[in-house]
Design an enzyme around this catalytic site. Structure first.
Site, PDB file in Angstrom:
ATOM      1  N   LYS A 122       0.833  -1.210   0.000  1.00 50.61           N
ATOM      2  CA  LYS A 122       0.000   0.000   0.000  1.00 50.61           C
ATOM      3  C   LYS A 122       0.862   1.252   0.000  1.00 50.61           C
ATOM      4  O   LYS A 122       0.476   2.270  -0.567  1.00 50.61           O
ATOM      5  CB  LYS A 122      -0.971   0.003   1.191  1.00 50.61           C
ATOM      6  CG  LYS A 122      -2.108  -0.994   1.002  1.00 50.61           C
ATOM      7  CD  LYS A 122      -3.330  -0.648   1.831  1.00 50.61           C
ATOM      8  CE  LYS A 122      -4.463  -1.602   1.549  1.00 50.61           C
ATOM      9  NZ  LYS A 122      -5.557  -1.539   2.520  1.00 50.61           N
ATOM     10  N   LYS A 204      -3.516 -10.555  -6.707  1.00 50.29           N
ATOM     11  CA  LYS A 204      -4.807 -10.902  -6.079  1.00 50.29           C
ATOM     12  C   LYS A 204      -5.917 -10.001  -6.640  1.00 50.29           C
ATOM     13  O   LYS A 204      -5.676  -8.834  -6.965  1.00 50.29           O
ATOM     14  CB  LYS A 204      -4.631 -10.791  -4.562  1.00 50.29           C
ATOM     15  CG  LYS A 204      -5.637  -9.992  -3.862  1.00 50.29           C
ATOM     16  CD  LYS A 204      -5.376  -9.780  -2.401  1.00 50.29           C
ATOM     17  CE  LYS A 204      -5.671  -8.314  -2.107  1.00 50.29           C
ATOM     18  NZ  LYS A 204      -6.052  -7.942  -0.805  1.00 50.29           N
ATOM     19  N   LYS A 207     -10.711  -4.967  -4.908  1.00 49.49           N
ATOM     20  CA  LYS A 207     -11.780  -4.020  -5.239  1.00 49.49           C
ATOM     21  C   LYS A 207     -11.229  -2.650  -5.600  1.00 49.49           C
ATOM     22  O   LYS A 207     -11.929  -1.834  -6.179  1.00 49.49           O
ATOM     23  CB  LYS A 207     -12.808  -3.940  -4.101  1.00 49.49           C
ATOM     24  CG  LYS A 207     -12.280  -3.595  -2.719  1.00 49.49           C
ATOM     25  CD  LYS A 207     -13.373  -3.719  -1.658  1.00 49.49           C
ATOM     26  CE  LYS A 207     -12.865  -3.522  -0.249  1.00 49.49           C
ATOM     27  NZ  LYS A 207     -12.778  -4.639   0.625  1.00 49.49           N
TER      28      LYS A 207
HETATM   29  P1  TYM Z   1     -10.695  -6.477   3.252  1.00 47.05           P
HETATM   30  O1  TYM Z   1     -11.908  -5.647   3.262  1.00 47.05           O
HETATM   31  O2  TYM Z   1      -9.550  -6.025   2.416  1.00 47.05           O
HETATM   32  O3  TYM Z   1     -11.027  -7.967   2.847  1.00 47.05           O
HETATM   33  C1  TYM Z   1     -12.102  -8.658   3.449  1.00 47.05           C
HETATM   34  C2  TYM Z   1     -11.843 -10.154   3.407  1.00 47.05           C
HETATM   35  O4  TYM Z   1     -11.756 -10.598   2.045  1.00 47.05           O
HETATM   36  C3  TYM Z   1     -10.581 -11.377   1.867  1.00 47.05           C
HETATM   37  N1  TYM Z   1     -10.096 -11.172   0.495  1.00 47.05           N
HETATM   38  C4  TYM Z   1      -9.896 -12.164  -0.391  1.00 47.05           C
HETATM   39  N2  TYM Z   1     -10.045 -13.500  -0.290  1.00 47.05           N
HETATM   40  C5  TYM Z   1      -9.757 -14.246  -1.389  1.00 47.05           C
HETATM   41  N3  TYM Z   1      -9.329 -13.705  -2.569  1.00 47.05           N
HETATM   42  C6  TYM Z   1      -9.167 -12.383  -2.713  1.00 47.05           C
HETATM   43  N4  TYM Z   1      -8.769 -11.858  -3.866  1.00 47.05           N
HETATM   44  C7  TYM Z   1      -9.464 -11.542  -1.593  1.00 47.05           C
HETATM   45  N5  TYM Z   1      -9.417 -10.191  -1.381  1.00 47.05           N
HETATM   46  C8  TYM Z   1      -9.806  -9.984  -0.103  1.00 47.05           C
HETATM   47  C9  TYM Z   1      -9.600 -10.802   2.879  1.00 47.05           C
HETATM   48  O5  TYM Z   1      -8.580 -11.720   3.172  1.00 47.05           O
HETATM   49  C10 TYM Z   1     -10.517 -10.557   4.055  1.00 47.05           C
HETATM   50  O6  TYM Z   1     -10.705 -11.729   4.813  1.00 47.05           O
HETATM   51  N6  TYM Z   1      -7.832  -6.313   7.184  1.00 47.05           N
HETATM   52  C11 TYM Z   1      -9.064  -6.983   6.805  1.00 47.05           C
HETATM   53  C12 TYM Z   1     -10.262  -6.385   7.518  1.00 47.05           C
HETATM   54  C13 TYM Z   1     -10.179  -6.551   8.996  1.00 47.05           C
HETATM   55  C14 TYM Z   1     -10.209  -7.788   9.720  1.00 47.05           C
HETATM   56  C15 TYM Z   1     -10.128  -7.445  11.081  1.00 47.05           C
HETATM   57  C16 TYM Z   1     -10.317  -9.128   9.292  1.00 47.05           C
HETATM   58  C17 TYM Z   1     -10.096  -5.551   9.931  1.00 47.05           C
HETATM   59  N7  TYM Z   1     -10.058  -6.084  11.172  1.00 47.05           N
HETATM   60  C18 TYM Z   1     -10.136  -8.435  12.098  1.00 47.05           C
HETATM   61  C19 TYM Z   1     -10.315 -10.126  10.315  1.00 47.05           C
HETATM   62  C20 TYM Z   1     -10.231  -9.773  11.667  1.00 47.05           C
HETATM   63  C21 TYM Z   1      -9.200  -6.932   5.291  1.00 47.05           C
HETATM   64  O7  TYM Z   1      -8.359  -7.317   4.578  1.00 47.05           O
HETATM   65  O8  TYM Z   1     -10.309  -6.497   4.774  1.00 47.05           O
END
Ligand code: TYM
Length: 342
Positions: A122, A204, A207
């Site tokens: 990032k 990966k 969004k």
């Molecule tokens: P975020 O919003 O980026 O992603 C949400 C979840 O989607 C999964 N993910 C994917 N899984 C498979 N293939 C992909 N291309 C892909 N892109 C995203 C992410 O691994 C995630 O599980 N940091 C976290 C949000 C968060 C969180 C937490 C998660 C904040 N606090 C506490 C667990 C526990 C995140 O990446 O969000």
């Protein structure tokens, strides 16, 4: 009998996960995370959050962030999260998250945070905005998880490193101040743990990708989904098999297997001898069959803001009650003076 049932619920292990309302989710978020939440929710005391504080680590348009937060709340419910059974709440509505983050900051080291892959990624994507929040992102995530004495955290593969840091911080705190936090385990589902970009299958699916053809959004209609799959990057020969030297085809097979429930081997058999064009069309149709009913349901729920507000308000209350139990314990352990009421 009722108290026995209550006790059973109390005895369930805690599951926590969160998603950032930073845009319309992709099928990567759905297959890697959300669809597992639904599968697991009844077996655990499940708590799901909308990680709005995390989104502020990159620039957000305030009105868009507000809209995305409602969108995500509606999507959670449309994907099968039952707000009466599970706790569904907005992270910023429970200040204990930011408060525990501060305490955990005092046992986190800049060296370990600057080594995180997501921080490095990032930082290179947002060179004009490398802020402290971006570096502190995994500490806030640890606070999210540890506040609820969580034992299971369903996530996609990209969050594994952050989960490991949460575990390290819990162990470090417990060693320094005595047993306080449960040590959480990750739950990373096999096939769709890492859904890749349709345009560059070595990356990966995300969004925030500027190339709209690289991802399928949970808001795409059937025609758009099929068009995007038609354009998906494949490989030079015509074989439809999963293999490390065929990342494009492997990704499509994985997606197909996740939305149909078939194993990758069964999917390979189904497409044996078929043309890439037929294969891509079939994958597109199968994904659209999954996404369309969710999108319709999400839009229906979204039209009732009063309902969503009441769900989120009730969720925040339930989450706060649990979170402050842990936070009070933490404050006591580190030597902060307990506030006297009255
Ligand atoms: P975020 O919003 O980026 O992603 C949400 C979840 O989607 C999964 N993910 C994917 N899984 C498979 N293939 C992909 N291309 C892909 N892109 C995203 C992410 O691994 C995630 O599980 N940091 C976290 C949000 C968060 C969180 C937490 C998660 C904040 N606090 C506490 C667990 C526990 C995140 O990446 O969000």
């Amino acid at each position: 009998m009722i108290s026995e049932q209550k006790e059973n619920i109390e005895q369930k292990k805690v599951l926590f996960s969160a998603i950032q309302p930073s845009g319309i989710l992709t099928i990567g978020n759905y297959l890697g995370a959300l669809s597992n939440f639904k599968e697991l929710q009844s077996d655990y005391k499940s708590i799901f959050s909308l990680a709005d504080l995390h989104t502020l680590t990159v620039k957000q348009e305030p009105s868009v962030l507000r809209k995305n937060t409602y969108e995500l709340a509606a999507l959670y419910i449309a994907c099968g999260i039952n707000p009466e059974e599970s706790v569904l709440f907005v992270q910023s509505h429970v200040p204990a998250h930011a408060e525990l983050c501060w305490i955990l900051n005092t046992i986190s080291y800049p060296g370990e945070l600057s080594r995180m892959t997501q921080f490095k990624d990032k930082s290179s994507k947002h060179e004009d905005n490398i802020n402290m929040g971006l570096m502190d992102y995994p500490v806030l995530m640890a606070a999210d998880i540890l506040l609820y004495q969580t034992e299971l955290v369903p996530i996609g593969a990209d969050q594994k490193q952050h989960l490991e840091l949460s575990r390290d911080l819990a162990i470090r705190f417990n060693n320094r101040y005595g047993e306080t936090f449960k040590i959480p385990d990750g739950y990373i589902s096999g096939t769709a743990a890492r859904v890749m970009s349709l345009a560059e299958p070595s990356k990966k699916m995300s969004k925030s990708d500027s190339n709209l053809n690289a991802f399928i959004s949970m808001d795409d209609d059937k025609d758009t989904i099929i068009r995007k799959f038609k354009r998906a990057v494949t490989d030079s020969d015509n074989k439809i098999i999963c293999s490390p030297d065929k990342p494009g085809i492997s990704n499509l097979l994985t997606i197909y297997s996740a939305v149909t429930g078939l194993s990758v081997e069964q999917a390979e058999k189904e497409f044996d001898g078929k043309q890439y064009s037929d294969f891509k069309l079939r994958v597109g149709e199968a994904v659209a069959d999954t996404v369309e009913p969710i999108r319709t349901e999400k839009n229906r729920i979204l039209s009732d803001k009063d309902y969503l507000d009441s769900v989120l308000s009730e969720g925040a209350q339930r989450a706060s009650a649990l979170a402050y139990k842990t936070l009070n314990k933490v404050y006591r352990k580190v030597g902060l003076l307990q506030r006297k009421r009255g």
